[in-house]
Design a protein around this motif. Structure first.
Motif, short mmCIF file in Angstrom:
data_model
loop_
_atom_site.label_atom_id
_atom_site.label_comp_id
_atom_site.label_asym_id
_atom_site.label_seq_id
_atom_site.Cartn_x
_atom_site.Cartn_y
_atom_site.Cartn_z
N UNK A 121 0.83 -1.20 0.00
CA UNK A 121 0.00 0.00 0.00
C UNK A 121 0.87 1.25 0.00
N UNK A 122 1.95 1.23 0.80
CA UNK A 122 2.88 2.35 0.78
C UNK A 122 3.40 2.62 -0.62
N UNK A 123 3.85 1.56 -1.29
CA UNK A 123 4.46 1.74 -2.60
C UNK A 123 3.46 2.27 -3.62
N UNK A 124 2.24 1.80 -3.57
CA UNK A 124 1.22 2.28 -4.51
C UNK A 124 0.93 3.77 -4.30
N UNK A 125 0.75 4.17 -3.04
CA UNK A 125 0.45 5.56 -2.72
C UNK A 125 1.65 6.46 -3.02
N UNK A 126 2.83 6.02 -2.62
CA UNK A 126 4.04 6.81 -2.86
C UNK A 126 4.30 6.93 -4.36
N UNK A 127 3.93 5.90 -5.12
CA UNK A 127 4.09 5.97 -6.57
C UNK A 127 3.29 7.11 -7.18
N UNK A 128 2.06 7.29 -6.71
CA UNK A 128 1.24 8.40 -7.19
C UNK A 128 1.86 9.72 -6.76
N UNK A 129 2.31 9.77 -5.52
CA UNK A 129 2.93 10.99 -4.99
C UNK A 129 4.17 11.37 -5.80
N UNK A 130 4.95 10.38 -6.20
CA UNK A 130 6.14 10.66 -7.00
C UNK A 130 5.78 11.21 -8.38
N UNK A 131 4.68 10.74 -8.94
CA UNK A 131 4.25 11.27 -10.24
C UNK A 131 3.85 12.73 -10.11
N UNK A 132 3.22 13.08 -9.00
CA UNK A 132 2.85 14.48 -8.75
C UNK A 132 4.11 15.35 -8.65
N UNK A 133 5.07 14.89 -7.85
CA UNK A 133 6.33 15.64 -7.69
C UNK A 133 7.03 15.77 -9.04
#
Length: 219
Positions: A121-133
Motif C-alpha cells: 500500500x505504501x508503494x502504490x500511494x508513494x508511486x502516485x505521490x512521486x508522479x505528482x512531484x
C-alpha cells in the motif's frame, strides 16, 4: 429479496467516516487513534463502521490514496488547461494551496502516517505521490528553459511543497488573509523572489504569529 444499497446515502456516510477519521489521525496520529474513537466521532456503532471499512489500516489507506489521486487529477487538469510553462506553474501552485486548504487532515495522513501501512500500500500511494512531484519538477524545468530531467527541478519542487505544507501550521482559517491570497503570494515568491511579492489588501490588519506552531503537539 436482497436489499438495494442507496448509492448517495452510502457514499455520503462513507465520506463522513473518512473525513472524521482523517481529523482524528491528524490530531492524534494513526497509532494513537482507535476504531472506537473513530466510531464515536462519526456517531455510529463500531459494527456500522465496519460496514464501510475493514479496519484502521483500510481507513488510512483510503484517506491517503484518495487524497493523493485527487492531487494527481488536479495536476493533469492544470497541465491540459494552460499552454505556457509559467501559466501551468502558477496554476499548480494556486490549485495546490486551495486543495490543501480543503484537505489539511488528509494531507497530514499522507505525509505522516503512510509509513504505518503495509509495504504494497505504501508503494502504490508513494508511486502516485512521486508522479505528482515529477510533474512539478518538469514544469519548473520548463519555466527555467531546461530539459525535463534538470537536476534542479525536483529539489525546487520539494522546496515549494515544503513552503505550502508549512503554511498550514501557522495560518488560521477565517481571517482576512485567505488561501487565495496566500496562493498568489506563494506564486509571486516562487517566481520572482522576495521583491516580487505584493501586499494583499487585507494583510495590514492581520497579526501573524511570532513563531511557527507545530502541526501536532508532542504527546
Amino acid at each position: 429479496m436482497a436489499r438495494v444499497r442507496d448509492p448517495a446515502g452510502y457514499d455520503g456516510q462513507r465520506e463522513m467516516i473518512l473525513s472524521n477519521a482523517a481529523q482524528l489521525f491528524a490530531q492524534r496520529g494513526y497509532a494513537g487513534t482507535s476504531m472506537n474513537e473513530v466510531a464515536a466521532a462519526c456517531g455510529v456503532s463500531k459494527a456500522t463502521l465496519y460496514h464501510y471499512v475493514r479496519d484502521k489500516h483500510d481507513l488510512a489507506v483510503r484517506i491517503a490514496e484518495e487524497h493523493v489521486r485527487r492531487l494527481e487529477a488536479v495536476v493533469e487538469q492544470v497541465l491540459r488547461e494552460h499552454a505556457t510553462p509559467q501559466a501551468r506553474m502558477a496554476a499548480l501552485i494556486r490549485s495546490f494551496v486551495a486543495e490543501y486548504a480543503m484537505a489539511q487532515n488528509a494531507q497530514r495522513v499522507l505525509t505522516e502516517d503512510v509509513r504505518f501501512l503495509r509495504e504494497e500500500d505504501q508503494q502504490r500511494i508513494i508511486g502516485v505521490e512521486r508522479r505528482v512531484v515529477a510533474a512539478f519538477a518538469r514544469t519548473i524545468a520548463e519555466v527555467r528553459g531546461e530539459d525535463a530531467d534538470s537536476k534542479l527541478g525536483k529539489p525546487m519542487a520539494m522546496l515549494l511543497f515544503g513552503m505550502i505544507n508549512w503554511m498550514f501550521t501557522w495560518m488560521k482559517p477565517g481571517r482576512e488573509l485567505d488561501h487565495e491570497a496566500i496562493g498568489e503570494m506563494v506564486a509571486e515568491l516562487f517566481f520572482g523572489g522576495v521583491r516580487a511579492v505584493q501586499v494583499p489588501p487585507a494583510l495590514a490588519t492581520v497579526e501573524l504569529p511570532d513563531r511557527p506552531t507545530p502541526a501536532r503537539e508532542a504527546g
